[in-house]
Write a protein that holds these residues in place. Structure first.
Motif, PDB file in Angstrom:
ATOM      1  N   PHE A 143       0.846  -1.193   0.000  1.00  0.00           N
ATOM      2  CA  PHE A 143       0.000   0.000   0.000  1.00  0.00           C
ATOM      3  C   PHE A 143       0.878   1.237   0.000  1.00  0.00           C
ATOM      4  N   ARG A 144       0.433   2.267  -0.672  1.00  0.00           N
ATOM      5  CA  ARG A 144       1.014   3.596  -0.503  1.00  0.00           C
ATOM      6  C   ARG A 144       0.422   4.154   0.782  1.00  0.00           C
ATOM      7  N   VAL A 145       1.191   4.916   1.542  1.00  0.00           N
ATOM      8  CA  VAL A 145       0.722   5.481   2.809  1.00  0.00           C
ATOM      9  C   VAL A 145       0.608   6.988   2.662  1.00  0.00           C
ATOM     10  N   GLN A 146      -0.574   7.507   2.977  1.00  0.00           N
ATOM     11  CA  GLN A 146      -0.861   8.940   2.838  1.00  0.00           C
ATOM     12  C   GLN A 146       0.064   9.764   3.728  1.00  0.00           C
ATOM     13  N   GLU A 147       0.455  10.929   3.208  1.00  0.00           N
ATOM     14  CA  GLU A 147       1.255  11.867   4.014  1.00  0.00           C
ATOM     15  C   GLU A 147       0.496  12.165   5.309  1.00  0.00           C
ATOM     16  N   GLY A 148       1.222  12.261   6.403  1.00  0.00           N
ATOM     17  CA  GLY A 148       0.601  12.549   7.688  1.00  0.00           C
ATOM     18  C   GLY A 148       0.273  11.306   8.503  1.00  0.00           C
ATOM     19  N   VAL A 149       0.291  10.133   7.861  1.00  0.00           N
ATOM     20  CA  VAL A 149       0.053   8.884   8.582  1.00  0.00           C
ATOM     21  C   VAL A 149       1.404   8.387   9.083  1.00  0.00           C
ATOM     22  N   ALA A 150       1.524   8.247  10.409  1.00  0.00           N
ATOM     23  CA  ALA A 150       2.801   7.876  11.031  1.00  0.00           C
ATOM     24  C   ALA A 150       3.131   6.408  10.797  1.00  0.00           C
ATOM     25  N   LEU A 151       4.349   6.161  10.323  1.00  0.00           N
ATOM     26  CA  LEU A 151       4.829   4.793  10.133  1.00  0.00           C
ATOM     27  C   LEU A 151       5.749   4.346  11.261  1.00  0.00           C
ATOM     28  N   ASP A 152       6.218   5.293  12.073  1.00  0.00           N
ATOM     29  CA  ASP A 152       7.155   4.947  13.138  1.00  0.00           C
ATOM     30  C   ASP A 152       6.471   4.325  14.356  1.00  0.00           C
ATOM     31  N   ASN A 153       5.145   4.234  14.345  1.00  0.00           N
ATOM     32  CA  ASN A 153       4.410   3.641  15.467  1.00  0.00           C
ATOM     33  C   ASN A 153       4.184   2.144  15.294  1.00  0.00           C
ATOM     34  N   VAL A 154       4.602   1.584  14.156  1.00  0.00           N
ATOM     35  CA  VAL A 154       4.403   0.155  13.905  1.00  0.00           C
ATOM     36  C   VAL A 154       5.708  -0.476  13.457  1.00  0.00           C
ATOM     37  N   LYS A 155       5.807  -1.801  13.659  1.00  0.00           N
ATOM     38  CA  LYS A 155       6.986  -2.536  13.205  1.00  0.00           C
ATOM     39  C   LYS A 155       6.532  -3.832  12.559  1.00  0.00           C
ATOM     40  N   VAL A 156       7.428  -4.473  11.823  1.00  0.00           N
ATOM     41  CA  VAL A 156       7.113  -5.731  11.150  1.00  0.00           C
ATOM     42  C   VAL A 156       6.618  -6.737  12.185  1.00  0.00           C
TER      43      VAL A 156
END
Length: 118
Positions: free
Chosen positions: A81-94
């Motif tokens: 998936f592409r992730v929308q700007e403003g959606v935090a990715l640093d709150n999740v891990k593999v």
């Protein structure tokens, strides 16, 4: 006889065409802004359960194994998936279980909200 029938058909066609044009002319015109405000999406995005398989933070992409995405009529699968700007990715891990919403943006499925479900 044939000429009279043809004349009646032409007159009937002219009357119907006039009625159609008159009806169309009476319809209120809407500006593009009004049309946009009246647009209602087919179905609002719903929360979907998933699991993070890969994170590509530099390119704002996320690989998720997910359940059915109803608003996109998409069965469960694993996909990027592409992730929308403003959606935090640093709150999740593999490996994290997550909940997310997604929309179709010009043919690309985009995660619009993301939260950990752990």
């Amino acid at each position: 006889m044939f000429e009279q029938r043809r004349l009646v058909q032409c007159l009937l066609g002219a009357v119907l065409a006039t009625a159609a044009v008159s009806t169309f002319a009476q319809q209120p015109r809407m500006s593009p802004e009004q049309l946009a405000m009246n647009h209602v999406p087919a179905e609002a995005p719903s929360w979907v359960e998933g699991e993070v398989r890969r994170i590509d933070a530099d390119n704002r992409k996320l690989t998720l194994r997910h359940g059915e995405i109803r608003n996109l009529d998409m069965p469960g699968m694993t996909m990027v998936f592409r992730v929308q700007e403003g959606v935090a990715l640093d709150n999740v891990k593999v490996g994290d279980k997550v909940r997310f919403t997604a929309l179709n943006d010009n043919g690309q499925v985009v995660v619009t909200q993301l939260q950990s479900a752990n």
